[in-house]
Write an enzyme that holds these catalytic residues in place. Structure first.
Site, PDB file in Angstrom:
ATOM      1  N   ASP A  30      -8.033   2.309  -3.195  1.00  0.00           N
ATOM      2  CA  ASP A  30      -6.911   1.860  -4.009  1.00  0.00           C
ATOM      3  C   ASP A  30      -7.403   0.654  -4.813  1.00  0.00           C
ATOM      4  OD1 ASP A  30      -4.159   1.368  -4.825  1.00  0.00           O
ATOM      5  OD2 ASP A  30      -4.118  -0.210  -3.314  1.00  0.00           O
ATOM      6  N   ASP A  32      -4.984  -2.093  -6.689  1.00  0.00           N
ATOM      7  CA  ASP A  32      -4.165  -3.303  -6.610  1.00  0.00           C
ATOM      8  C   ASP A  32      -3.995  -3.759  -5.165  1.00  0.00           C
ATOM      9  OD1 ASP A  32      -3.220  -3.689  -9.479  1.00  0.00           O
ATOM     10  OD2 ASP A  32      -2.694  -1.596  -9.130  1.00  0.00           O
ATOM     11  N   GLY A 121      -2.291   3.839  -8.412  1.00  0.00           N
ATOM     12  CA  GLY A 121      -0.996   3.992  -9.056  1.00  0.00           C
ATOM     13  C   GLY A 121      -0.831   3.025 -10.210  1.00  0.00           C
ATOM     14  N   ASP A 192      -3.537  -0.161   0.834  1.00  0.00           N
ATOM     15  CA  ASP A 192      -2.627  -1.147   1.438  1.00  0.00           C
ATOM     16  C   ASP A 192      -1.160  -0.754   1.382  1.00  0.00           C
ATOM     17  OD1 ASP A 192      -1.235  -3.357  -0.873  1.00  0.00           O
ATOM     18  OD2 ASP A 192      -2.504  -1.691  -1.487  1.00  0.00           O
TER      19      ASP A 192
END
Length: 239
Positions: A30, A32, A121, A192
């Protein structure tokens, strides 16, 4: 599965460390609050005085309170209408920092022969730069629509679909694993937020990084203190 503390701030469940990095072929990150320390969408919103509003939606989505990630992202992007490309560039230069240990972990994975993919995302404006900076192999993220040098408040569809949510992260990584001719058990996923859970549940080694409680509960490794390179404490180099 019951958690056990492997070291201060580092929990494991369902595995028997040390694992060999050489048993894996692909690692998915991921972006961010994982590869970088911030939530890029929140930082963009801060530029136009809407950080509190956007951050509240981000937090609800990451906690899993808002279950429709696509809708939550559309709401946040709509609030960014009018942000100019030079402002995005300033956000990247001034506010986006690599997480402690990110470069060391990526280097160790490359040394062990793993391919790397960034599935976010967030937005390609940032993932393209982080991918280049870390020398990652692949990435998938969302594309902001720009007209006359400014954001329109909308996202553009891409060849693979509309929005990279949790299900798309899972699909992108499993499709890549299939193309590589490897099993999902040979994949590591690091994230996360709630939108990382579908991917984490599909791969061999799931890693929660300073994560929300729901994410920690499903991950085989939870890094609760320190940097991303703490994953190397439960693995050994490829022989």
């Amino acid at each position: 599965m019951s958690k056990q503390e492997w070291a201060p701030g580092l929990e494991v469940q369902g595995i028997d460390p040390p694992l060999s990095l050489g048993d894996f072929r692909l690692i998915a990150f991921d972006m961010d609050s994982t590869l970088v320390t911030s939530e890029c969408v929140d930082e963009i919103a801060d530029v136009v005085g809407k950080k509190a509003e956007v951050a509240a939606i981000t937090e609800a989505a990451m906690q899993g309170v808002i279950t429709d990630y696509k809708e939550s992202l559309r709401q946040r992007v709509a609030l960014l209408k009018g942000v100019r490309l030079e402002q995005l560039e300033a956000v990247y230069n001034d506010r986006v920092r690599l997480t402690e240990g990110a470069e060391r972990l990526v280097a160790a994975c490359k040394q062990a022969g793993l391919k790397t993919i960034l599935v976010s995302g967030g937005f390609t404006f940032f993932t393209d730069r982080i991918k280049a900076r870390l020398g990652l192999d692949f990435s998938r993220a969302n594309l902001l629509e720009v007209q006359d040098g400014a954001l329109t408040g909308r996202l553009l569809d891409q060849s693979w679909g509309d929005i990279c949510d949790g299900e798309e992260k899972r699909k992108a990584v499993l499709d890549l694993a299939s193309l590589m001719g490897i099993s999902p058990t040979q994949v590591i996923a690091v994230g996360d937020g709630a939108n990382d859970i579908p991917l984490m549940q599909a791969v061999g080694l799931s890693v929660a990084f300073h994560a929300k409680p729901r994410v920690r509960s499903v991950a085989k490794v939870a890094i609760n203190q320190g940097g991303l390179d703490r994953l190397l404490e439960v693995t050994r180099p490829a022989s």
